[in-house]
Design a protein around this motif. Sequence first.
Motif, mmCIF file in Angstrom:
data_model
loop_
_atom_site.group_PDB
_atom_site.id
_atom_site.type_symbol
_atom_site.label_atom_id
_atom_site.label_comp_id
_atom_site.label_asym_id
_atom_site.label_seq_id
_atom_site.Cartn_x
_atom_site.Cartn_y
_atom_site.Cartn_z
ATOM 1 N N TYR A 1 0.834 -1.204 0.000
ATOM 2 C CA TYR A 1 0.000 0.000 0.000
ATOM 3 C C TYR A 1 0.871 1.257 0.000
ATOM 4 N N SER A 2 1.907 1.255 0.817
ATOM 5 C CA SER A 2 2.796 2.423 0.906
ATOM 6 C C SER A 2 3.482 2.699 -0.429
ATOM 7 N N LEU A 3 3.963 1.628 -1.078
ATOM 8 C CA LEU A 3 4.634 1.816 -2.359
ATOM 9 C C LEU A 3 3.646 2.263 -3.442
ATOM 10 N N ASN A 4 2.393 1.791 -3.346
ATOM 11 C CA ASN A 4 1.381 2.245 -4.301
ATOM 12 C C ASN A 4 1.104 3.735 -4.141
ATOM 13 N N VAL A 5 1.004 4.191 -2.903
ATOM 14 C CA VAL A 5 0.782 5.615 -2.648
ATOM 15 C C VAL A 5 1.957 6.430 -3.171
ATOM 16 N N LEU A 6 3.170 5.953 -2.908
ATOM 17 C CA LEU A 6 4.370 6.645 -3.396
ATOM 18 C C LEU A 6 4.353 6.745 -4.917
ATOM 19 N N GLY A 7 4.052 5.622 -5.596
ATOM 20 C CA GLY A 7 4.028 5.631 -7.051
ATOM 21 C C GLY A 7 2.947 6.532 -7.614
ATOM 22 N N LEU A 8 1.762 6.516 -7.002
ATOM 23 C CA LEU A 8 0.657 7.334 -7.488
ATOM 24 C C LEU A 8 0.989 8.820 -7.388
ATOM 25 N N ARG A 9 1.570 9.227 -6.272
ATOM 26 C CA ARG A 9 1.902 10.639 -6.102
ATOM 27 C C ARG A 9 3.042 11.062 -7.020
ATOM 28 N N ALA A 10 4.022 10.177 -7.212
ATOM 29 C CA ALA A 10 5.127 10.517 -8.112
ATOM 30 C C ALA A 10 4.627 10.670 -9.546
ATOM 31 N N LEU A 11 3.732 9.789 -9.967
ATOM 32 C CA LEU A 11 3.255 9.850 -11.346
ATOM 33 C C LEU A 11 2.260 10.981 -11.550
ATOM 34 N N THR A 12 1.563 11.383 -10.507
ATOM 35 C CA THR A 12 0.735 12.588 -10.605
ATOM 36 C C THR A 12 1.624 13.809 -10.857
ATOM 37 N N ALA A 13 2.742 13.852 -10.154
ATOM 38 C CA ALA A 13 3.701 14.941 -10.382
ATOM 39 C C ALA A 13 4.282 14.859 -11.798
ATOM 40 N N LEU A 14 4.496 13.637 -12.296
ATOM 41 C CA LEU A 14 5.015 13.468 -13.653
ATOM 42 C C LEU A 14 4.013 13.991 -14.683
ATOM 43 N N ARG A 15 2.736 13.699 -14.473
ATOM 44 C CA ARG A 15 1.708 14.182 -15.401
ATOM 45 C C ARG A 15 1.685 15.714 -15.413
ATOM 46 N N THR B 1 0.418 12.392 -21.977
ATOM 47 C CA THR B 1 -0.058 12.918 -20.701
ATOM 48 C C THR B 1 -1.043 11.984 -20.020
ATOM 49 N N THR B 2 -1.784 11.210 -20.779
ATOM 50 C CA THR B 2 -2.827 10.371 -20.193
ATOM 51 C C THR B 2 -2.443 8.893 -20.252
ATOM 52 N N ASN B 3 -2.491 8.286 -21.446
ATOM 53 C CA ASN B 3 -2.278 6.846 -21.560
ATOM 54 C C ASN B 3 -0.900 6.409 -21.096
ATOM 55 N N ASP B 4 0.150 7.130 -21.531
ATOM 56 C CA ASP B 4 1.503 6.706 -21.170
ATOM 57 C C ASP B 4 1.748 6.820 -19.673
ATOM 58 N N VAL B 5 1.314 7.921 -19.073
ATOM 59 C CA VAL B 5 1.500 8.072 -17.623
ATOM 60 C C VAL B 5 0.667 7.031 -16.879
ATOM 61 N N GLU B 6 -0.539 6.761 -17.354
ATOM 62 C CA GLU B 6 -1.378 5.749 -16.713
ATOM 63 C C GLU B 6 -0.745 4.374 -16.843
ATOM 64 N N ALA B 7 -0.137 4.095 -17.996
ATOM 65 C CA ALA B 7 0.541 2.814 -18.189
ATOM 66 C C ALA B 7 1.705 2.665 -17.216
ATOM 67 N N VAL B 8 2.422 3.748 -16.983
ATOM 68 C CA VAL B 8 3.531 3.703 -16.023
ATOM 69 C C VAL B 8 3.011 3.376 -14.634
ATOM 70 N N TYR B 9 1.919 4.036 -14.226
ATOM 71 C CA TYR B 9 1.391 3.781 -12.882
ATOM 72 C C TYR B 9 0.904 2.343 -12.742
ATOM 73 N N GLY C 1 3.788 -4.355 -10.957
ATOM 74 C CA GLY C 1 5.042 -5.049 -11.214
ATOM 75 C C GLY C 1 6.193 -4.633 -10.318
ATOM 76 N N ALA C 2 6.604 -3.367 -10.431
ATOM 77 C CA ALA C 2 7.819 -2.933 -9.740
ATOM 78 C C ALA C 2 7.663 -2.926 -8.230
ATOM 79 N N VAL C 3 6.416 -2.705 -7.761
ATOM 80 C CA VAL C 3 6.190 -2.668 -6.316
ATOM 81 C C VAL C 3 6.583 -3.991 -5.683
ATOM 82 N N SER C 4 6.420 -5.111 -6.418
ATOM 83 C CA SER C 4 6.719 -6.433 -5.868
ATOM 84 C C SER C 4 8.183 -6.809 -5.986
ATOM 85 N N LEU C 5 8.944 -6.071 -6.771
ATOM 86 C CA LEU C 5 10.336 -6.449 -6.986
ATOM 87 C C LEU C 5 11.165 -6.395 -5.711
ATOM 88 N N LEU C 6 10.908 -5.403 -4.874
ATOM 89 C CA LEU C 6 11.673 -5.278 -3.634
ATOM 90 C C LEU C 6 11.466 -6.491 -2.748
#
Length: 586
Positions: free
Chosen positions: A90-104, A131-139, A145-150
């Motif tokens: 959950y923590s990593l999901n929140v981190l990723g969501l906020r980072a990608l919002t900043a990216l958008r 701005t939309t599809n690519d950023v959404e694909a990253v999130y 995927g990446a959240v589970s790598l750690l």
Amino acid sequence: MNARTRPPSTSDMRLLGRLWPLARPHRRWLWVALVLTPVGVLGSLLQPVLLKTAIDEHIATGDLDGLAAMAMLFVAVVGIGFSASALANYSLNVLGLRALTALRRRVFTHVMAQGQRFFDTRTTGALMTRTTNDVEAVYESLAWGAVSLLSDGLLLIGIFVAMMLLDWKLTLVSLSLAPLIVLIVDLFRRRLRALSLIIRSSLSRLNGFFAERIYGVTTVQLYGVQDRSRNAFRALSHRYLDAYRRSNWWDAGLYAIMDGMAALAVGSMLWFGAAQFGDPGSVVTLGLLVAFVDYLGKIFGPIRELSGRIATIQHAVAALERIFGLLDTEDPVPGGETVLGSARGDVRFDEVSFRYREGGPLVLDGVSFTMRPGEVVALVGATGSGKTTIGKLLMKQYAGYEGSIRVDGHELREVDTADLRRHVTAVHQDVYLFDGTIRENIALWAPAIDDDRVREAARLARADRFIAALPAGYEHRVTERGQNLSGGQKQLLAIARAMARDAPIVILDEATASVDSVTEALVDEAIGALLSQRTVLVIAHRLSTITKADRILVLHHGKVVEQGTHDELMAQGGRYRLLVEVGFAI
């Protein structure tokens, strides 16, 4: 000026690493994940050991009391490990969501800061996809995927250490297929990366085509090209579908191969362990074999899922490569530091030459003229003579001109762009209205323009009459591009926009839309009011407006070939008179 593009990085980790500056402000969520993830991993590592102990020390000896205590401990370990892993994810999901919002936000801000030349070479659909599809694909990719790598990385390392401590020979047999697995995963990773790039570029073209046909749906229908548009859309859709199909094939293939490898590893371990089972000198017990089977299940579980994670991470990397490729492309109009202050409206073009692209034809060739404060100067000439280009240069939509353009004595290159556009405004031929209220479309959300100023601007522009007749008045909702207003009403609102601002210089790209006689009279009145209050550069299309100008410049192939008043130019009998006599179709 050419776009300055830095070479894009092709390293997956380097691309993902470029997200860190956006995630850094929210790094407390990362610390939560870093603390809880090892707890969850430790819970998974202890479970096979507890099973071994329960089998060898309690079930084999008939110690039911000890078995009950071990069962309670096992349940506690599972519960703590599951809770820690869930909170870490959950923590990593929140981190990723906020980072990608900043990216958008960064992509949007970057695009809005570019000069007109940047948009000349890119479609609206392609920019929307970034701005939309690519950023959404990253999130979506990083969240799944990446959240589970750690946690998976720590789990695999921990399992290897635990297995080596329990029996190093059995461990080596179990993991004998590891080199082959690494080669297979790398092969599939590279292929999935290439297909992901094709998927993202295909989607961009598909979106661009769709947006273009939606914007031009009236033209498509009136000219009967629906079938051709459908066929073209079908072809683009097929390319996107085919790339996705091939990606799924490779993804499914990797998943199946990992299942087979897992079965072979378990079989090899059981064969080797069974051969030693019961040997007095061997440490292999039934509990140890059960523990190893459990550990191998935990190893190949992440490896099996790795196929899916590789696919999604490759989608993310491909999207990031396109996003950062856009962010690395810079083509703004350079802004200076000079502030005009209270501009008077004095404009001077001195031997200005310009071409839209390097090596392209000259659009302006040594153009020189002056506009004194309060003067109305009209530009006339055939299509392609450079009229609109002069207005674009004065608004700093393009850079790279030769010669000199000065506003109140300040060279345009040295003037701050935002400050210049507070002093120069434009009424364009193609009026663009936003999805919002009448009031918002006049003020354009400028804090300095209050309701009183909006109403006064509408009155001066002769737009107040039709606004008063609307059901909600100034709060009437305008649909996208003003489709629920007439052409004349949109022209009046465009003039009201200019009236609402204190800009002393106005570029009037006079509209050519066909309107009824009543609206045309209102438009003429509004233009007359505008001409009487500002320094106006008129890109003229109608004779009625040109005759009101203090001076007329006649352009031909990018050069000023005649200038003077209407009467003076008619008396000369040159190009201007020819344009007037052929009906002023310019």
